[in-house]
Design an enzyme around this catalytic site. Structure first.
Site, PDB file in Angstrom:
ATOM      1  NE  ARG A 258       1.883  -7.116  -7.531  1.00  0.00           N
ATOM      2  CZ  ARG A 258       0.683  -6.565  -7.666  1.00  0.00           C
ATOM      3  NH1 ARG A 258       0.573  -5.268  -7.781  1.00  0.00           N
ATOM      4  NH2 ARG A 258      -0.393  -7.318  -7.680  1.00  0.00           N
ATOM      5  NE  ARG A 273       5.360   2.168  -7.719  1.00  0.00           N
ATOM      6  CZ  ARG A 273       4.846   1.517  -8.763  1.00  0.00           C
ATOM      7  NH1 ARG A 273       4.830   0.202  -8.761  1.00  0.00           N
ATOM      8  NH2 ARG A 273       4.366   2.176  -9.787  1.00  0.00           N
ATOM      9  CD  GLU A 347      -4.014   0.072 -10.346  1.00  0.00           C
ATOM     10  OE1 GLU A 347      -4.515  -0.900  -9.737  1.00  0.00           O
ATOM     11  OE2 GLU A 347      -2.859   0.082 -10.793  1.00  0.00           O
ATOM     12  CB  SER A 350      -6.537  -3.308 -12.066  1.00  0.00           C
ATOM     13  OG  SER A 350      -6.182  -3.442 -13.412  1.00  0.00           O
ATOM     14  NE  ARG A 388      -2.850  -0.872  -4.885  1.00  0.00           N
ATOM     15  CZ  ARG A 388      -3.099  -1.823  -5.768  1.00  0.00           C
ATOM     16  NH1 ARG A 388      -4.106  -1.687  -6.614  1.00  0.00           N
ATOM     17  NH2 ARG A 388      -2.349  -2.902  -5.810  1.00  0.00           N
TER      18      ARG A 388
END
Length: 422
Positions: A258, A273, A347, A350, A388
C-alpha cells in the site's frame, strides 16, 4: 456496481446513499448518458432493420434499379458506422460512472461523516496495568534487537521495516495460527500472488478511485495489491456457479502493498503505517440474500474476535458510519486493539459486507434451485495483518524485565515458549 435500471427506478434512494456516504456523484450526467445511449441504440436497431429490409430488395431488383439500391444500402451502412463510435464512447463513460455509484447502506448502519461518528458496540478484555514504565513497540523491538528501521529505510525507502530473530517467528506463528483456525472452520486456504491486473482491482472496487494507493508496474501492466481479496474476488469472474456450491469460503494469505499516499506525517513511527505487510484475509461468496449476508458477516466478525481473544488483546468493536464505510459497503465493523503507549484503540480488522456490488463488476453469478441466475453476495474480513497486530501485542504483553509474554494459544507455534526475549 449498481444496475442502471435500479438507479432509474430508485433515484432518490441512490441519491440519499451518495449523500450519507459523502460521495460527490454526478447523477445528471449519468441519466443524460443513459438517455443518449437508449436513443442511439434505438437508432442503430432502426437502421439495422432498414438495412436488412433493403438488402432483400436487391436480388429482386432489375439491373437498372440495382445500382441505386446498392448505393442506398451503402448510405445506411455509413450512417450506422457514424453512430457506433459515439455509442461505444458513451457506453464506456456510463460504465465508468456506474463503477463509482454508491451501494445502498443498510438501514441499520449509523449515519455519520467520518470515523469520529463510528459507534462503539462492544468492548472486551481488561486494559493492561503496569507497575513499571512501559515501553512503546519501537523501544521494545530495538531493545531486543527484534527489528531494524534506519538502515532498511536507506535501502528500501521510508515506511520500511525489517523484523529480526524472534519477531520473524512470532509473525509467522500468528499467521499459522489464523490459517489453521480458518481451515478448521471450513475455509479453503489459498496463497495468492500480490500481482493483479487492472480488471481485478476494478472488480473489488479499489479502482477507478483509489489508484493513488496502489503501486503500478508499467512495463508489465500489473499492480501490487493491498489485500488477497483482490485476487479471491476475481477467481470466479464470469462463472455461473450452482447454488449447492455456495457458500465458498476462502482464507487468502499474501504479501500486501500500500502506497499510503496522503498519510505523510501521520503515524510514521515504527510498524503502524508501512508500505508492505502480510495478511490472512477471510473472503466469502454466498447466496443473494440479505439474511445470508448478515449471517456470514456475523460469523466473520466472531472468527476475528476469537483470534484477538486467543492473542489475549483488549479490543473494542465499532460499527462504521456511512461516511466512513466506503462506496461499496452495505455494512461494516472494525475491530480495534488497545495500544498502551497511545492510550487508544487502533484498527486491526475490518469486516465488510457488499451484497452484489462486487459480483456485478466481475459478473460472478449462480443458478439458484429454481433455475434463476443471480449475482452472488461477497464479504470480507481480516483474520490477521502484520506487522499491524504486533504493535498492540508487544505493548500489551511486555514484562518489567524486558521480555514479552506469549499467550497460551500461540505457544505451540513457538516451541512452547512462554516468553520471548532477554
Amino acid at each position: 456496481m449498481l444496475d442502471i435500471k435500479f438507479i432509474r427506478e430508485n433515484l432518490d434512494t441512490v441519491k440519499n446513499a451518495a449523500k450519507v456516504k459523502n460521495i460527490d456523484f454526478n447523477f445528471d450526467l449519468l441519466l443524460d448518458l443513459d438517455r443518449d445511449i437508449t436513443e442511439l441504440k434505438g437508432k442503430v436497431q432502426e437502421l439495422q432493420e432498414k438495412r436488412n429490409s433493403h438488402s432483400k430488395k436487391i436480388p429482386k431488383a432489375s439491373a437498372e434499379e440495382r445500382p441505386a439500391l446498392i448505393e442506398e444500402g451503402r448510405a445506411i451502412g455509413t450512417e450506422l458506422d457514424a453512430i457506433k463510435p459515439s455509442l461505444t464512447e458513451k457506453e464506456l463513460e456510463l460504465r465508468n460512472l456506474l463503477l463509482q455509484a454508491p451501494m445502498i447502506p443498510s438501514p441499520d448502519a449509523p449515519i455519520g461523516n467520518d470515523e469520529n461518528d463510528n459507534v462503539e458496540v462492544k468492548k472486551h478484555g481488561e486494559l493492561p496495568q503496569f507497575n513499571f514504565k512501559p515501553l512503546d513497540h519501537v523501544e521494545i523491538l530495538e531493545k531486543q534487537n527484534w527489528a531494524e528501521f534506519e538502515k532498511i529505510a536507506a535501502v528500501s525507502g521510508s515506511r520500511s521495516y525489517s523484523l529480526r530473530n524472534d519477531m520473524v517467528l512470532l509473525e509467522m506463528a500468528m499467521h499459522r495460527y489464523a490459517l489453521e483456525k480458518l481451515q478448521s472452520k471450513g475455509f479453503t486456504l489459498v496463497s495468492t500472488p500480490s500481482l493483479a491486473r487492472e480488471e481485478a482491482l476494478v472488480g473489488t472496487g479499489h479502482f477507478p478511485t483509489g489508484r493513488d494507493q496502489v503501486y503500478y508496474l508499467p512495463e508489465d501492466d500489473l499492480y501490487l495489491s493491498g489485500t488477497a481479496e483482490v485476487q479471491l474476488n476475481s477467481l470466479h469472474s464470469k462463472d455461473i456457479l450452482s447454488e449447492d456450491k455456495l457458500p465458498i469460503l476462502y482464507a487468502g494469505y499474501s504479501p500486501c502493498f500500500r502506497r499510503e499516499a496522503g498519510s505523510y506525517g501521520r503515524d510514521v513511527r515504527g510498524l503502524i503505517r508501512v508500505h508492505q505487510f502480510m495478511k490472512v484475509e477471510q473472503y466469502v461468496i454466498c447466496k443473494n440474500s440479505p439474511e445470508e449476508s448478515n449471517k456470514w458477516h456475523k460469523i466473520l466478525l466472531e472468527t476475528s474476535e476469537e483470534i484477538v481473544q486467543d492473542f489475549e488483546l483488549p479490543y473494542r468493536i465499532v460499527e462504521c458510519c456511512t461516511g466512513d464505510m466506503g462506496t461499496g459497503k452495505v455494512r461494516m465493523y472494525d475491530i480495534e486493539c488497545w495500544v498502551p503507549s497511545e492510550q487508544k484503540y487502533r484498527e486491526t480488522h475490518s469486516c465488510s459486507q457488499l451484497h452484489d456490488w462486487q459480483s456485478r463488476r466481475t459478473n460472478t453469478r449462480y443458478r439458484d434451485n429454481d433455475g434463476k441466475v443471480q449475482f452472488v453476495h461477497t464479504l470480507n474480513n481480516t483474520a490477521v495483518a502484520t506487522p499491524r497486530t504486533l504493535v498492540p501485542f508487544l505493548e500489551c504483553h511486555q514484562q518489567e524485565d524486558g521480555r514479552v509474554r506469549i499467550p497460551e494459544k500461540l505457544r505451540p507455534y513457538l516451541g512452547g515458549a512462554e516468553f520471548l526475549g532477554k
